[in-house]
Motif scaffolding. Structure first.
Motif, short mmCIF file in Angstrom:
data_model
loop_
_atom_site.label_atom_id
_atom_site.label_comp_id
_atom_site.label_asym_id
_atom_site.label_seq_id
_atom_site.Cartn_x
_atom_site.Cartn_y
_atom_site.Cartn_z
N HIS A 40 1.29 -1.02 -0.04
CA HIS A 40 -0.42 -0.03 0.19
C HIS A 40 0.69 0.89 -0.01
O HIS A 40 0.75 2.53 0.22
N TYR A 42 1.55 3.52 -2.66
CA TYR A 42 1.43 4.09 -3.66
C TYR A 42 2.36 5.19 -4.24
O TYR A 42 2.52 5.81 -5.65
N ASP A 57 -0.86 12.77 -7.57
CA ASP A 57 -2.56 12.90 -8.15
C ASP A 57 -2.13 10.85 -9.12
O ASP A 57 -2.84 10.55 -8.58
N GLN A 60 -2.69 8.95 -5.47
CA GLN A 60 -3.87 8.60 -5.32
C GLN A 60 -4.91 7.84 -6.20
O GLN A 60 -5.40 6.57 -5.85
N GLN A 61 -4.96 7.64 -7.55
CA GLN A 61 -5.58 7.43 -8.61
C GLN A 61 -5.08 6.11 -8.63
O GLN A 61 -5.83 5.50 -8.21
N LYS A 63 -3.85 4.49 -5.93
CA LYS A 63 -4.90 3.53 -4.67
C LYS A 63 -6.49 3.80 -5.02
O LYS A 63 -6.33 2.49 -4.65
N ASN A 64 -7.09 4.62 -5.08
CA ASN A 64 -8.00 4.56 -5.22
C ASN A 64 -8.57 3.56 -6.14
O ASN A 64 -9.56 2.41 -6.59
N TYR A 65 -8.03 3.34 -7.28
CA TYR A 65 -8.31 2.10 -8.67
C TYR A 65 -8.22 1.08 -8.18
O TYR A 65 -9.05 0.50 -8.15
N GLN A 67 -8.31 0.16 -4.59
CA GLN A 67 -8.77 -0.10 -3.38
C GLN A 67 -11.06 -0.55 -4.32
O GLN A 67 -11.44 -0.68 -3.96
N ASP A 68 -10.72 0.01 -4.87
CA ASP A 68 -12.36 0.27 -5.91
C ASP A 68 -12.21 -0.65 -6.52
O ASP A 68 -13.48 -1.62 -6.49
#
Length: 132
Positions: A40, A42, A57, A60-61, A63-65, A67-68
């Motif tokens: 984790h 990133y 940015d 974060q992208q 990490k979000n992708y 996790q999603d």
């Protein structure tokens, strides 16, 4: 890829006509990048030689992708090199690395990298993680 193929040295070839396997000399660096994502990390807080800093940015992208997507990434197995590819774009290579998860094995997620020649080898720029 069978055992005989995995023993062959795969060079970085400037060939724009079709995708090629990931060069052997890139693999340890790519495995280190994915290992950071497995932890984790990133932003790649533990610097990896030859890898450009990850923009906030972009981190974060990623990490979000991940996790999603909802799956737990695992370290890259040797099988990852059988389906991951790169192609010469005229001034750099674009590479797509299949990511693996605990629940699925080979997942739908890929790591997109841009790889350029540098004085001491290659420079890796993390572009994004996504489902193509």
């Amino acid at each position: 890829m069978d055992a005989k193929e995995s023993e062959l040295e795969i060079p970085a070839v400037k060939y724009a006509e079709s995708e090629r396997p990931i060069p052997t000399s890139w693999r340890e660096t790519i495995k280190s990048i994915v290992s950071s994502f497995v932890r984790h990390d990133y932003h790649l807080t533990m610097s990896i030689p030859g890898v450009a800093p990850v923009e906030p940015d972009t981190a974060q992208q990623i990490k979000n992708y991940i996790q999603d997507y909802g799956a737990e990434l695992i370290e890259l197995p040797e099988e990852a090199w059988g389906s991951s590819v790169c192609i010469w774009m005229g001034n750099r290579w674009d590479a797509l690395i299949d990511l693996w998860s605990f629940s699925e094995g080979r997942s739908d997620l890929v790591l997109s990298l841009q790889v350029s020649e540098a004085n001491n080898g290659f420079e890796f720029n993390i572009y994004m993680v996504y489902v193509p």
